[in-house]
Structure formats: structure tokens, C-alpha cells
Design a protein around this motif. Structure first.
Motif, PDB file in Angstrom:
ATOM      1  N   LEU A 132      -4.566  -3.156  -5.819  1.00 45.41           N
ATOM      2  CA  LEU A 132      -4.491  -4.640  -4.751  1.00 45.41           C
ATOM      3  C   LEU A 132      -5.268  -6.145  -4.841  1.00 45.41           C
ATOM      4  O   LEU A 132      -4.984  -6.882  -5.054  1.00 45.41           O
ATOM      5  N   HIS A 133      -6.524  -5.359  -5.352  1.00 46.61           N
ATOM      6  CA  HIS A 133      -7.488  -6.559  -5.648  1.00 46.61           C
ATOM      7  C   HIS A 133      -7.681  -7.589  -6.337  1.00 46.61           C
ATOM      8  O   HIS A 133      -7.842  -8.908  -6.767  1.00 46.61           O
ATOM      9  N   HIS A 134      -7.389  -6.784  -8.115  1.00 43.54           N
ATOM     10  CA  HIS A 134      -7.395  -7.296  -9.117  1.00 43.54           C
ATOM     11  C   HIS A 134      -5.881  -7.838  -9.755  1.00 43.54           C
ATOM     12  O   HIS A 134      -5.685  -8.505 -10.392  1.00 43.54           O
ATOM     13  N   PHE A 143       0.029   6.873  -6.475  1.00 48.05           N
ATOM     14  CA  PHE A 143      -2.241   6.135  -6.246  1.00 48.05           C
ATOM     15  C   PHE A 143      -2.996   6.938  -5.464  1.00 48.05           C
ATOM     16  O   PHE A 143      -2.059   7.159  -4.542  1.00 48.05           O
ATOM     17  N   LYS A 144      -4.065   7.042  -6.249  1.00 46.47           N
ATOM     18  CA  LYS A 144      -5.188   7.210  -5.288  1.00 46.47           C
ATOM     19  C   LYS A 144      -4.971   6.305  -3.958  1.00 46.47           C
ATOM     20  O   LYS A 144      -5.521   4.764  -4.761  1.00 46.47           O
ATOM     21  N   LEU A 145      -6.363   6.537  -3.234  1.00 47.11           N
ATOM     22  CA  LEU A 145      -6.430   5.097  -2.481  1.00 47.11           C
ATOM     23  C   LEU A 145      -7.451   4.340  -3.090  1.00 47.11           C
ATOM     24  O   LEU A 145      -7.342   3.235  -3.477  1.00 47.11           O
ATOM     25  N   ALA A 146      -8.439   4.583  -4.087  1.00 53.02           N
ATOM     26  CA  ALA A 146      -8.981   3.933  -4.736  1.00 53.02           C
ATOM     27  C   ALA A 146      -8.583   3.277  -5.912  1.00 53.02           C
ATOM     28  O   ALA A 146      -8.710   1.744  -5.904  1.00 53.02           O
ATOM     29  N   ILE A 185       1.041  -0.746   0.388  1.00 55.49           N
ATOM     30  CA  ILE A 185      -0.262   0.348  -0.083  1.00 55.49           C
ATOM     31  C   ILE A 185       0.717   0.969  -0.155  1.00 55.49           C
ATOM     32  O   ILE A 185       0.690   2.048  -0.713  1.00 55.49           O
ATOM     33  N   TYR A 186       1.932   1.295   0.873  1.00 58.65           N
ATOM     34  CA  TYR A 186       3.013   2.162   0.830  1.00 58.65           C
ATOM     35  C   TYR A 186       3.290   2.781  -0.247  1.00 58.65           C
ATOM     36  O   TYR A 186       3.178   3.980  -1.193  1.00 58.65           O
ATOM     37  N   ASN A 187       4.102   1.305  -1.217  1.00 60.92           N
ATOM     38  CA  ASN A 187       4.553   1.372  -2.924  1.00 60.92           C
ATOM     39  C   ASN A 187       3.188   2.347  -3.654  1.00 60.92           C
ATOM     40  O   ASN A 187       3.514   3.308  -4.090  1.00 60.92           O
ATOM     41  N   GLY A 225       6.252  -5.606  -8.973  1.00 55.36           N
ATOM     42  CA  GLY A 225       6.825  -4.591  -9.241  1.00 55.36           C
ATOM     43  C   GLY A 225       7.149  -3.692  -7.731  1.00 55.36           C
ATOM     44  O   GLY A 225       8.227  -2.772  -7.464  1.00 55.36           O
ATOM     45  N   THR A 226       6.612  -3.423  -7.103  1.00 54.94           N
ATOM     46  CA  THR A 226       7.294  -2.903  -5.585  1.00 54.94           C
ATOM     47  C   THR A 226       8.674  -4.064  -5.150  1.00 54.94           C
ATOM     48  O   THR A 226       9.374  -3.169  -4.708  1.00 54.94           O
ATOM     49  N   GLN A 227       9.148  -4.838  -4.873  1.00 55.32           N
ATOM     50  CA  GLN A 227      10.003  -5.435  -4.697  1.00 55.32           C
ATOM     51  C   GLN A 227      10.807  -5.135  -5.977  1.00 55.32           C
ATOM     52  O   GLN A 227      12.140  -4.696  -5.934  1.00 55.32           O
ATOM     53  N   ALA A 228      10.605  -4.623  -7.455  1.00 53.38           N
ATOM     54  CA  ALA A 228      12.061  -4.743  -8.477  1.00 53.38           C
ATOM     55  C   ALA A 228      12.389  -3.226  -7.907  1.00 53.38           C
ATOM     56  O   ALA A 228      13.555  -2.803  -7.494  1.00 53.38           O
ATOM     57  N   LEU A 229      11.191  -2.178  -7.784  1.00 51.52           N
ATOM     58  CA  LEU A 229      11.774  -0.597  -7.231  1.00 51.52           C
ATOM     59  C   LEU A 229      12.189  -1.088  -5.966  1.00 51.52           C
ATOM     60  O   LEU A 229      13.173   0.218  -5.682  1.00 51.52           O
ATOM     61  N   GLU A 230      11.875  -1.572  -5.203  1.00 53.47           N
ATOM     62  CA  GLU A 230      12.844  -1.475  -3.899  1.00 53.47           C
ATOM     63  C   GLU A 230      14.756  -2.232  -3.800  1.00 53.47           C
ATOM     64  O   GLU A 230      15.869  -1.638  -3.480  1.00 53.47           O
TER      65      GLU A 230
END
Length: 115
Positions: free
Chosen positions: A80-82, A71-74, A62-64, A90-95
Motif C-alpha cells: 500500500l505504501h509503495h 499477504f502478511k500484514l507487513a 487491505i481486505y483484498n 488489481g483489486t478492481q480487476a479481481l472484483e
């Protein structure tokens, strides 16, 4: 990414510890609990929130999406849902890229010191 992982792993983390990991206010974590159904920390009799590693991982995603990618919350909820698998990779690659960038900056600083 500001997630600090120096501490040894524990079974539960307090809201204060989690807020420090992400460098955000505790109130933001409580707000995200209302917006994202995946985040449901255990509460003690004194209403103290206790986050597990799984919930911290969800918060990292969510933080990412919200803080790093903007991103907006919606939109973050929908991603995250889909499409959780792609969001996670993508988050792991960015980190990893951020860690490499930081390492390169440190190396440059050391080389500049030598010359």
C-alpha cells in the motif's frame, strides 16, 4: 469479494456496518486501525467509530491483500505504501472477475433448470 454495497451511500458508517460489508469481526477492523495508518475513523464523544467512504475504500484494499490474496500484514502495508496504484487496479480487476464468475454461475444454474 464479500463487499456488499446494497445500502445507499451515507456520509459516515458505523463499525458494525463496515464489519458487515466485509463479513469480518469488528475487532479485526479495530486491529487493522493499529496496523495501517491510513485507517483513522472519526470518533464521537461516546467513542463510536465513524468510517468515511475513503476509509472504507482503504479497508477494501487491505481486505483484498490480506484476506483474498493471503499477504502478511507487513507485506500488505509495504504494498500500500509503495505501489498503491497497482494494488487498486488489481483489486478492481479481481472484483470484476468475481462478479463475472458469479453471473456465469447464475446463468448456468438457470440453464440447468431449463433442461
Amino acid at each position: 469479494m464479500p463487499l456488499k454495497t446494497e445500502k445507499p451511500k451515507k456520509l459516515y458508517y458505523s463499525i458494525k456496518e463496515v464489519a458487515e460489508m466485509f463479513d469480518v469481526a469488528e475487532s479485526l477492523l479495530r486491529y487493522w486501525e493499529t496496523e495501517f495508518p491510513q485507517i483513522r475513523p472519526k470518533t464521537t464523544g461516546n467513542r463510536v467509530r465513524q468510517y468515511t467512504e475513503k476509509e472504507i475504500e482503504q479497508l477494501r484494499l487491505i481486505y483484498n491483500l490480506v484476506k483474498v490474496r493471503g499477504f502478511k500484514l507487513a507485506a500488505a502495508r509495504k504494498m500500500l505504501h509503495h505501489n498503491k496504484k497497482n494494488v487498486d487496479s488489481g483489486t478492481q480487476a479481481l472484483e470484476r472477475l468475481i462478479r463475472v464468475r458469479d453471473d456465469l454461475r447464475e446463468l448456468k444454474r438457470q440453464l440447468d433448470y431449463l433442461t
